[in-house]
Design an enzyme around this catalytic site. Structure first.
Site, mmCIF file in Angstrom:
data_model
loop_
_atom_site.group_PDB
_atom_site.id
_atom_site.type_symbol
_atom_site.label_atom_id
_atom_site.label_comp_id
_atom_site.label_asym_id
_atom_site.label_seq_id
_atom_site.Cartn_x
_atom_site.Cartn_y
_atom_site.Cartn_z
ATOM 1 N N ASN A 189 0.855 -1.184 0.000
ATOM 2 C CA ASN A 189 0.000 0.000 0.000
ATOM 3 C C ASN A 189 0.890 1.233 0.000
ATOM 4 O OD1 ASN A 189 -2.360 1.644 0.335
ATOM 5 N ND2 ASN A 189 -1.906 1.798 2.522
ATOM 6 N N HIS A 195 0.931 5.277 1.287
ATOM 7 C CA HIS A 195 0.246 6.181 2.206
ATOM 8 C C HIS A 195 0.995 7.512 2.219
ATOM 9 C CE1 HIS A 195 -2.272 7.328 5.561
ATOM 10 N NE2 HIS A 195 -1.183 7.772 6.177
ATOM 11 N N SER A 212 5.037 6.769 2.170
ATOM 12 C CA SER A 212 5.573 5.456 2.560
ATOM 13 C C SER A 212 4.896 4.360 1.753
ATOM 14 C CB SER A 212 5.291 5.167 4.042
ATOM 15 O OG SER A 212 5.688 6.239 4.868
ATOM 16 N N ASP A 268 -2.864 0.969 7.624
ATOM 17 C CA ASP A 268 -1.621 1.720 7.360
ATOM 18 C C ASP A 268 -0.476 1.270 8.277
ATOM 19 O OD1 ASP A 268 -2.930 3.168 5.415
ATOM 20 O OD2 ASP A 268 -3.557 4.738 6.810
HETATM 21 C C1 GAR Z 1 -2.695 9.001 -2.664
HETATM 22 O O1 GAR Z 1 -2.186 10.192 -2.163
HETATM 23 C C2 GAR Z 1 -2.458 7.872 -1.668
HETATM 24 O O2 GAR Z 1 -1.244 7.976 -0.988
HETATM 25 C C3 GAR Z 1 -3.607 8.059 -0.728
HETATM 26 O O3 GAR Z 1 -4.698 8.372 -1.552
HETATM 27 C C4 GAR Z 1 -4.235 9.045 -2.718
HETATM 28 C C5 GAR Z 1 -4.766 8.328 -3.929
HETATM 29 O O4 GAR Z 1 -4.490 9.041 -5.098
HETATM 30 N N1 GAR Z 1 -3.834 6.865 0.043
HETATM 31 C C6 GAR Z 1 -4.192 6.848 1.330
HETATM 32 O O5 GAR Z 1 -4.430 7.840 1.958
HETATM 33 C C7 GAR Z 1 -4.302 5.452 1.941
HETATM 34 N N2 GAR Z 1 -4.476 5.512 3.346
HETATM 35 P P1 GAR Z 1 -4.523 8.316 -6.498
HETATM 36 O O6 GAR Z 1 -5.878 7.622 -6.639
HETATM 37 O O7 GAR Z 1 -4.375 9.393 -7.527
HETATM 38 O O8 GAR Z 1 -3.408 7.326 -6.538
#
Ligand code: GAR
Length: 313
Positions: A109, A111, A138, A147
């Protein structure tokens, strides 16, 4: 060349990290390919991009389904697509314990914080509210806790005076797009590296009663105390480029039969003469470890002294 690891990507929305993984995978030397993009929201914009790029997609709204039921549906799709690994990319769903266990050590994943700091949602607000000057992103292995799980890679990103949650998120996203493909490539390469394969063979072989290891002509060999060798691990033996485990078939007839039935998996090892040793390749990209374990057990039985070979296990 080793076949590419097959990765399924799970998204819930925009899918920019999915796109970063996908475009990185288009390089010839990338060790993975994206074989499925799945979403828990049929409207997720990332699905349209994946489809336009010719990547198979699957979408199913999670509403009305129990968590475990929904995860089981996704699991079936990942398996149908032949995925070896799963990458969560903005997948905003808690996962059921069974699903996490099924993909243990093979699911990552991303984050947008320097874990273990700032898990969960509203990360950038929390970073700014705390007056922190550095944040980041990360990539971690997925464990049942949100997470959580071992961090495989991080990038630090400066907080700029005047940053809002949006400007900080946008800057961190640039770092995410660089980090994720690199860490995923490292993970899948390690999983298929000869050292990792040897560790796995060793674990299975030494779990057999009174099994021990010693080098034999430069190859790790496994033998039964007071008995004979029952397996050898070979890696690029005399430059053949193959990673394999050698076990004992019943004789040359079975050896020939095995090779005829599945010439991509089995081969006749050089320098062993007409002894019935059979090579099982571990570098096909789809090693069935239960099958390897069965062969090791059988080979152990054939090599163990009588008093041991009778053991019921
Ligand atoms: C990204 O910033 C990712 O790190 C975050 O959601 C966004 C997705 O953007 N994820 C989290 O917060 C997970 N806990 P994307 O759909 O454009 O990749």
């Amino acid at each position: 060349m080793m076949p590419k690891a097959r990765v399924g990507v799970l998204i819930s929305g925009r899918g920019s990290n999915m796109a970063a993984l996908l475009y990185a995978s288009r390089a010839d030397d990338c060790p993975y390919e994206i074989v499925l993009v799945a979403a828990n929201d049929p409207q997720a914009p990332g699905l349209a991009l994946a489809a336009a790029e010719g990547v198979p997609t699957f979408a199913r709204a999670h509403q009305g389904l129990k968590r475990a039921e929904f995860d089981a549906i996704i699991d079936v799709e990942l398996r149908r697509a032949g995925c070896d690994f799963v990458a969560l990319a903005g997948y905003m769903r808690l996962l059921s314990a069974d699903f996490v266990a099924n993909w243990q050590d093979r699911m990552v994943n991303i984050h947008p914080s320097l874990l273990p700091a700032h898990k969960g949602l509203h990360v950038h607000e929390a970073v700014l509210a705390a007056g922190e000057t550095v944040s980041g992103c990360s990539v971690h292995l997925v464990t049942p806790e949100l997470d959580d799980g071992p961090v495989l890679g991080q990038t630090r990103v400066a907080v700029v005076p005047g940053d809002t949650p949006e400007t900080l998120a946008a800057r961190i996203l640039i770092a995410e797009h660089q980090l994720y493909p690199r860490v995923l490539a490292g993970l899948v390469s390690r999983a298929t590296a000869p050292e990792t394969l040897l560790d796995r063979v060793r674990q299975l072989a030494l779990a057999l009663p009174e099994a021990e290891e010693k080098l034999s002509h430069g190859s790790p060999g496994f033998f039964v105390r007071g008995g004979k060798f029952f397996a050898y691990f070979q890696r690029d033996h005399h430059g053949d480029g193959i990673t394999a485990v050698l076990v004992k078939a019943s004789g040359v007839e079975e050896q020939a039969q095995l090779i005829e039935n599945d010439p991509d998996l089995y081969y006749r090892p050089a320098y062993f003469g007409p002894s019935g040793w059979i090579g099982i390749r571990l570098d096909t990209g789809e090693t069935d470890w239960q099958h390897v374990d069965d062969w090791l057990t059988r080979s152990w039985r054939a090599s163990a002294p009588k008093r041991l070979a009778m053991l019921p296990f």
